[in-house]
Design an enzyme around this catalytic site. Structure first.
Site, short mmCIF file in Angstrom:
data_model
loop_
_atom_site.label_atom_id
_atom_site.label_comp_id
_atom_site.label_asym_id
_atom_site.label_seq_id
_atom_site.Cartn_x
_atom_site.Cartn_y
_atom_site.Cartn_z
N LEU A 10 -15.60 -113.44 -3.76
CA LEU A 10 -14.80 -112.39 -4.37
C LEU A 10 -13.47 -112.33 -3.65
CD1 LEU A 10 -17.38 -109.44 -4.68
CD2 LEU A 10 -16.68 -111.02 -6.48
N ASP A 11 -12.42 -111.93 -4.37
CA ASP A 11 -11.14 -111.72 -3.72
C ASP A 11 -11.30 -110.63 -2.65
OD1 ASP A 11 -9.98 -113.57 -5.38
OD2 ASP A 11 -9.21 -112.08 -6.79
N ARG A 12 -10.45 -110.69 -1.65
CA ARG A 12 -10.59 -109.79 -0.49
C ARG A 12 -10.58 -108.32 -0.89
NH1 ARG A 12 -6.54 -108.29 3.71
NH2 ARG A 12 -5.06 -109.43 2.44
N LEU A 13 -9.82 -107.94 -1.91
CA LEU A 13 -9.69 -106.54 -2.30
C LEU A 13 -10.68 -106.15 -3.40
CD1 LEU A 13 -5.79 -106.20 -2.35
CD2 LEU A 13 -7.38 -105.77 -0.46
N THR A 14 -11.52 -107.08 -3.83
CA THR A 14 -12.48 -106.82 -4.92
C THR A 14 -13.83 -106.43 -4.33
OG1 THR A 14 -11.38 -108.45 -6.32
CG2 THR A 14 -13.59 -107.78 -6.97
#
Length: 239
Positions: A10-14
């Site tokens: 997952l993307d870091r902010l997701t």
């Protein structure tokens, strides 16, 4: 738990569902299912404006502008991509939308939402002025890849938020060769301050959360899901 094996990312902010395997065999099998698009993925996000009530399918091709920074854009020379969107609610200012990515391109959901004119409310990359007055709607950016990268970096420098781009100041030197698709371009060089080390404040919890959540991953023999995050509530007003 020891010796866990990653299956996807997952993307870091997701936030949301992230699967791990306990054995190499299961990891290999699950990774193959992901690659072969045999895993149903369901995300939820909060986007700007009133998203259409009817189901929306976006199949615009996506190109990687920079692997180093992790920036993509809709482009005719990009890779085939498909995301289906269904609106859940609208609070008069923003909409909660379910997202079903049928391909797995980098930042696919975020890029397609930007193209549709409904970027994620607090997306620090795809909902910024660097993309032009319409913030990339319909792919109208009017910048080369190099110009776009330079503008994005300058914008985050001014906000002291380069860490949001996953770029340290020393990394900017690496970008001088121009890491756009194909490695072409005039290059990007920014040495910032060569005399001192700038101490930046720690990001607040709010800065580390983007309104994009992996809600469900489902296959033939597994089904993992989470509850809706608080920002997906029908009455949420803190946009």
């Amino acid at each position: 738990m020891k010796e866990l094996h990653t299956i996807h990312r997952l993307d870091r902010l997701t936030s949301g569902v992230l699967m791990f395997a306990k054995t190499p065999d299961v990891s290999k099998k699950m990774a193959e299912l992901v690659r072969e698009r045999k895993v149903e993925k369901e995300y939820v996000c909060r986007v700007c404006g009133e998203f259409p009530e009817e189901t929306v399918s976006c199949e615009e091709p996506i190109m990687v502008v920079s692997y180093k920074i992790g920036v993509c854009r809709v482009h005719p020379e990009g890779k085939p991509s498909k995301t289906v969107f269904q609106r859940l609610s609208y609070n008069g200012k923003s909409s909660v939308v379910k997202c079903f990515p049928y391909t797995g391109r980098t930042h696919q959901i975020r890029v397609h939402l930007q193209y549709l004119g409904h970027p994620i409310v607090n997306d620090p990359v795809y909902n910024t002025e660097a993309w032009g007055p319409n913030r990339g709607k319909k792919g109208e950016i009017n910048k080369t890849n190099e110009e776009l990268l330079r503008t994005l970096i300058e914008e985050h420098k001014s906000k002291q938020s380069l860490d949001i781009l996953d770029v340290a100041e020393d990394d900017l030197l690496v970008l001088k060769s121009g890491q756009s698709e194909g490695g072409k371009g005039q290059g990007l060089l920014d040495r910032l301050c060569g005399e001192c080390k700038i101490i930046r404040p720690d990001p607040s919890p709010k800065d580390l959360i983007m309104y994009l959540h992996a809600l469900r991953y489902k296959g033939d023999h597994f089904d993992y899901s989470t509850e809706l995050p608080e920002w997906a509530d029908d009455h949420w007003v803190d946009d």
